[in-house]
Write a protein that holds these residues in place. Sequence first.
Motif, mmCIF file in Angstrom:
data_model
loop_
_atom_site.group_PDB
_atom_site.id
_atom_site.type_symbol
_atom_site.label_atom_id
_atom_site.label_comp_id
_atom_site.label_asym_id
_atom_site.label_seq_id
_atom_site.Cartn_x
_atom_site.Cartn_y
_atom_site.Cartn_z
ATOM 1 N N VAL A 50 6.730 9.244 -0.212
ATOM 2 C CA VAL A 50 6.230 10.491 -0.803
ATOM 3 C C VAL A 50 4.785 10.730 -0.386
ATOM 4 N N GLU A 51 3.960 9.687 -0.397
ATOM 5 C CA GLU A 51 2.559 9.826 0.041
ATOM 6 C C GLU A 51 2.481 10.393 1.451
ATOM 7 N N VAL A 99 13.206 10.224 -22.908
ATOM 8 C CA VAL A 99 12.803 9.081 -22.094
ATOM 9 C C VAL A 99 12.720 7.825 -22.956
ATOM 10 N N GLN A 100 13.476 6.799 -22.563
ATOM 11 C CA GLN A 100 13.451 5.514 -23.261
ATOM 12 C C GLN A 100 12.748 4.425 -22.457
ATOM 13 N N SER A 101 12.813 4.534 -21.153
ATOM 14 C CA SER A 101 12.100 3.601 -20.291
ATOM 15 C C SER A 101 11.717 4.330 -19.012
ATOM 16 N N MET A 102 10.736 3.786 -18.298
ATOM 17 C CA MET A 102 10.218 4.508 -17.137
ATOM 18 C C MET A 102 9.689 3.544 -16.087
ATOM 19 N N ALA A 103 9.629 4.049 -14.859
ATOM 20 C CA ALA A 103 9.047 3.312 -13.739
ATOM 21 C C ALA A 103 7.961 4.184 -13.130
ATOM 22 N N LEU A 104 6.754 3.636 -13.001
ATOM 23 C CA LEU A 104 5.619 4.360 -12.442
ATOM 24 C C LEU A 104 5.027 3.557 -11.299
ATOM 25 N N VAL A 105 4.696 4.249 -10.208
ATOM 26 C CA VAL A 105 4.031 3.604 -9.076
ATOM 27 C C VAL A 105 2.839 4.457 -8.670
ATOM 28 N N ARG A 106 1.698 3.816 -8.513
ATOM 29 C CA ARG A 106 0.472 4.525 -8.132
ATOM 30 C C ARG A 106 0.553 5.021 -6.695
ATOM 31 N N MET A 107 -0.006 6.214 -6.481
ATOM 32 C CA MET A 107 -0.127 6.765 -5.135
ATOM 33 C C MET A 107 -1.542 7.297 -4.940
ATOM 34 N N ALA A 108 -1.947 7.380 -3.674
ATOM 35 C CA ALA A 108 -3.207 8.020 -3.298
ATOM 36 C C ALA A 108 -2.841 9.139 -2.322
ATOM 37 N N ILE A 109 -2.961 10.381 -2.799
ATOM 38 C CA ILE A 109 -2.433 11.523 -2.056
ATOM 39 C C ILE A 109 -3.535 12.233 -1.281
ATOM 40 N N TRP A 110 -3.219 12.654 -0.070
ATOM 41 C CA TRP A 110 -4.071 13.464 0.807
ATOM 42 C C TRP A 110 -5.352 12.740 1.220
ATOM 43 N N ALA A 111 -6.161 13.442 1.975
ATOM 44 C CA ALA A 111 -7.331 12.811 2.579
ATOM 45 C C ALA A 111 -8.322 12.304 1.544
ATOM 46 N N ASP A 112 -8.391 12.972 0.388
ATOM 47 C CA ASP A 112 -9.352 12.531 -0.632
ATOM 48 C C ASP A 112 -8.798 11.418 -1.524
#
Length: 237
Positions: free
Chosen positions: A226-227, A181-194
């Motif tokens: 995805v969420e 891995v040389q570079s990356m893309a990350l996005v925050r998620m909040a999964i499920w009811a909790d």
Amino acid sequence: MSGAAESEMKPDQAAASPEKIPVGLGRVRDLLIAKPELIRNDEGLMRALGVRPIAANVVDFGPAALARLEAARNRESTARQEIEQIARANFADQAETHAVIIDLLEARNNADLARRVNEAATERFGLLAGVIAVEETGPVPSGWRGLPSAFVDVLLGPEGLARLGPAFAAEEVFGPAASEVQSMALVRMAIWADGRQAVLAFASTEPIGFRPDMGAELVAFLARVVERTAERWPPTV
């Protein structure tokens, strides 16, 4: 007497040389004014200057002006081509993203969802990997990466929603593939009811595959898909 002479000369000098031309250059200028044929009759010099005579006492600056216009037109054409290329790339990315969304919505379970995310990354976008990673404050679905508690804040910052750029903590997110891995893309998620903290992550083998100046809109849109898709299958102990 000399003082009076000097005071009389100053206005003449100022009028003759309003731009304070150096003595040597001033003499050249006076000579050219007196004998313009020194330039007008020298074809090689005229070509070097980018001008041409069009009458006995007129010099046409058209070639120089046209050259500037041509250079400006070429710059505009290049800029337009770059914009068109970016637009085509954006349209292509959007088309691929729409196809990926349809594919993700057809997932049968969380493990299948993770598989489809990785296939979209590698087969459609030419990336190294695509990963769903979730903090281990509860069960971690098969095929997902488990992250330590509060690790999403470490990756993105307490208020961060996305991060594009050089690889950071790649081993925790991408596991065995981290060394590539040389570079990356990350996005925050909040999964499920909790609202379990998670990230949708994509990895590139190119150092500039993901850059901080890139927009994260398409990746963020995939994260929202995805969420919503993962909500169909809340994990059980």
